[in-house]
Design a protein around this motif. Sequence first.
Motif, PDB file in Angstrom:
ATOM      1  N   SER A  53       0.863  -1.171   0.000  1.00  0.00           N
ATOM      2  CA  SER A  53       0.000   0.000   0.000  1.00  0.00           C
ATOM      3  C   SER A  53       0.907   1.231   0.000  1.00  0.00           C
ATOM      4  O   SER A  53       2.122   1.132   0.227  1.00  0.00           O
ATOM      5  CB  SER A  53      -0.873   0.012   1.259  1.00  0.00           C
ATOM      6  OG  SER A  53      -0.075   0.246   2.409  1.00  0.00           O
ATOM      7  N   PHE A  54       0.330   2.377  -0.226  1.00  0.00           N
ATOM      8  CA  PHE A  54       1.104   3.615  -0.187  1.00  0.00           C
ATOM      9  C   PHE A  54       1.721   3.804   1.202  1.00  0.00           C
ATOM     10  O   PHE A  54       2.894   4.149   1.328  1.00  0.00           O
ATOM     11  CB  PHE A  54       0.201   4.797  -0.560  1.00  0.00           C
ATOM     12  CG  PHE A  54       0.920   6.108  -0.585  1.00  0.00           C
ATOM     13  CD1 PHE A  54       2.000   6.310  -1.423  1.00  0.00           C
ATOM     14  CD2 PHE A  54       0.507   7.151   0.227  1.00  0.00           C
ATOM     15  CE1 PHE A  54       2.668   7.531  -1.450  1.00  0.00           C
ATOM     16  CE2 PHE A  54       1.160   8.366   0.203  1.00  0.00           C
ATOM     17  CZ  PHE A  54       2.249   8.559  -0.635  1.00  0.00           C
ATOM     18  N   HIS A  55       0.953   3.533   2.231  1.00  0.00           N
ATOM     19  CA  HIS A  55       1.444   3.658   3.605  1.00  0.00           C
ATOM     20  C   HIS A  55       2.648   2.741   3.845  1.00  0.00           C
ATOM     21  O   HIS A  55       3.649   3.157   4.444  1.00  0.00           O
ATOM     22  CB  HIS A  55       0.321   3.333   4.599  1.00  0.00           C
ATOM     23  CG  HIS A  55       0.759   3.358   6.020  1.00  0.00           C
ATOM     24  ND1 HIS A  55       0.939   4.529   6.717  1.00  0.00           N
ATOM     25  CD2 HIS A  55       1.068   2.349   6.875  1.00  0.00           C
ATOM     26  CE1 HIS A  55       1.347   4.247   7.940  1.00  0.00           C
ATOM     27  NE2 HIS A  55       1.424   2.926   8.058  1.00  0.00           N
ATOM     28  N   GLU A  56       2.571   1.507   3.368  1.00  0.00           N
ATOM     29  CA  GLU A  56       3.687   0.563   3.539  1.00  0.00           C
ATOM     30  C   GLU A  56       4.923   1.023   2.771  1.00  0.00           C
ATOM     31  O   GLU A  56       6.047   0.865   3.247  1.00  0.00           O
ATOM     32  CB  GLU A  56       3.270  -0.836   3.082  1.00  0.00           C
ATOM     33  CG  GLU A  56       2.258  -1.486   3.989  1.00  0.00           C
ATOM     34  CD  GLU A  56       1.621  -2.732   3.396  1.00  0.00           C
ATOM     35  OE1 GLU A  56       1.278  -3.622   4.201  1.00  0.00           O
ATOM     36  OE2 GLU A  56       1.465  -2.814   2.163  1.00  0.00           O
ATOM     37  N   LEU A 150      -3.229  13.528  -1.842  1.00  0.00           N
ATOM     38  CA  LEU A 150      -2.765  13.924  -3.172  1.00  0.00           C
ATOM     39  C   LEU A 150      -1.693  12.956  -3.673  1.00  0.00           C
ATOM     40  O   LEU A 150      -1.763  12.464  -4.809  1.00  0.00           O
ATOM     41  CB  LEU A 150      -2.209  15.351  -3.141  1.00  0.00           C
ATOM     42  CG  LEU A 150      -1.532  15.835  -4.415  1.00  0.00           C
ATOM     43  CD1 LEU A 150      -2.565  16.130  -5.485  1.00  0.00           C
ATOM     44  CD2 LEU A 150      -0.683  17.056  -4.134  1.00  0.00           C
ATOM     45  N   MET A 151      -0.717  12.650  -2.825  1.00  0.00           N
ATOM     46  CA  MET A 151       0.346  11.727  -3.233  1.00  0.00           C
ATOM     47  C   MET A 151      -0.204  10.323  -3.459  1.00  0.00           C
ATOM     48  O   MET A 151       0.160   9.656  -4.431  1.00  0.00           O
ATOM     49  CB  MET A 151       1.466  11.687  -2.188  1.00  0.00           C
ATOM     50  CG  MET A 151       2.277  12.965  -2.106  1.00  0.00           C
ATOM     51  SD  MET A 151       3.752  12.823  -1.054  1.00  0.00           S
ATOM     52  CE  MET A 151       3.045  12.460   0.553  1.00  0.00           C
ATOM     53  N   GLU A 152      -1.090   9.876  -2.568  1.00  0.00           N
ATOM     54  CA  GLU A 152      -1.637   8.527  -2.668  1.00  0.00           C
ATOM     55  C   GLU A 152      -2.494   8.343  -3.914  1.00  0.00           C
ATOM     56  O   GLU A 152      -2.405   7.330  -4.607  1.00  0.00           O
ATOM     57  CB  GLU A 152      -2.453   8.208  -1.420  1.00  0.00           C
ATOM     58  CG  GLU A 152      -3.038   6.820  -1.399  1.00  0.00           C
ATOM     59  CD  GLU A 152      -3.841   6.549  -0.139  1.00  0.00           C
ATOM     60  OE1 GLU A 152      -3.785   5.420   0.341  1.00  0.00           O
ATOM     61  OE2 GLU A 152      -4.535   7.476   0.349  1.00  0.00           O
ATOM     62  N   LYS A 153      -3.331   9.326  -4.221  1.00  0.00           N
ATOM     63  CA  LYS A 153      -4.284   9.198  -5.337  1.00  0.00           C
ATOM     64  C   LYS A 153      -3.706   9.624  -6.682  1.00  0.00           C
ATOM     65  O   LYS A 153      -4.152   9.149  -7.722  1.00  0.00           O
ATOM     66  CB  LYS A 153      -5.544  10.030  -5.058  1.00  0.00           C
ATOM     67  CG  LYS A 153      -6.258   9.673  -3.779  1.00  0.00           C
ATOM     68  CD  LYS A 153      -6.843   8.296  -3.818  1.00  0.00           C
ATOM     69  CE  LYS A 153      -7.615   8.010  -2.553  1.00  0.00           C
ATOM     70  NZ  LYS A 153      -7.724   6.615  -2.239  1.00  0.00           N
ATOM     71  N   ASP A 154      -2.732  10.530  -6.669  1.00  0.00           N
ATOM     72  CA  ASP A 154      -2.199  11.068  -7.915  1.00  0.00           C
ATOM     73  C   ASP A 154      -0.786  10.564  -8.205  1.00  0.00           C
ATOM     74  O   ASP A 154      -0.539   9.964  -9.246  1.00  0.00           O
ATOM     75  CB  ASP A 154      -2.226  12.599  -7.869  1.00  0.00           C
ATOM     76  CG  ASP A 154      -1.745  13.227  -9.157  1.00  0.00           C
ATOM     77  OD1 ASP A 154      -2.207  12.811 -10.232  1.00  0.00           O
ATOM     78  OD2 ASP A 154      -0.886  14.136  -9.084  1.00  0.00           O
ATOM     79  N   CYS A 155       0.132  10.793  -7.283  1.00  0.00           N
ATOM     80  CA  CYS A 155       1.544  10.467  -7.523  1.00  0.00           C
ATOM     81  C   CYS A 155       1.834   8.970  -7.441  1.00  0.00           C
ATOM     82  O   CYS A 155       2.590   8.436  -8.258  1.00  0.00           O
ATOM     83  CB  CYS A 155       2.433  11.203  -6.519  1.00  0.00           C
ATOM     84  SG  CYS A 155       2.223  12.992  -6.525  1.00  0.00           S
TER      85      CYS A 155
END
Length: 174
Positions: A53-56, A150-155
């Motif tokens: 995941s982005f968090h991981e 923003l970073m999670e959904k776009d970048c």
Amino acid sequence: MCRSLEHLPITCLERAKELKARFGSFLLKQELNIMGHSQKADKLTLEDRQKWSFHELLAHKDGLCAFTSFLSSEYSEENIAFYLACEDYRNTKSSSKLRVKARKIYEEFICSDAPREVNLDHETRSITLKNMEQPTLSCFSLAQSKIYTLMEKDCYPRFLKSTVYQEFIAQHVG
């Protein structure tokens, strides 16, 4: 101060040194442990890395380094710099340092003429400015949440399709 991509550092260690110089006190501790997760330096399987995941990704030192390099290649590394500065701020133990750190973050990333201004809506900026009157550990929570999203959904989706990510996978799969 745009640079061509061939001038970007080649290794994560070189990139980390550059970021430390540029971000000063906002950058990660040596252990990259500011999010409360132990940093795993061990190799993971390709399947494990592809399920991150982005968090991981952000909680793993090599993943964070690769993602930061990707953002740098897109000239948007202010987003991760702001996020990490907020993490560092939230971990501040001394209440006497809150006001100074808060002002530094605000001036670096949020005010309208900030050198590394992040993309926040007017309402979020106003709320954050109001929070600055009496800084608490959560005064940047809303702004940090917006940048994280923003970073999670776009970048992050673009990162997963990038050559930076493909090279990262090739280098780190055990």
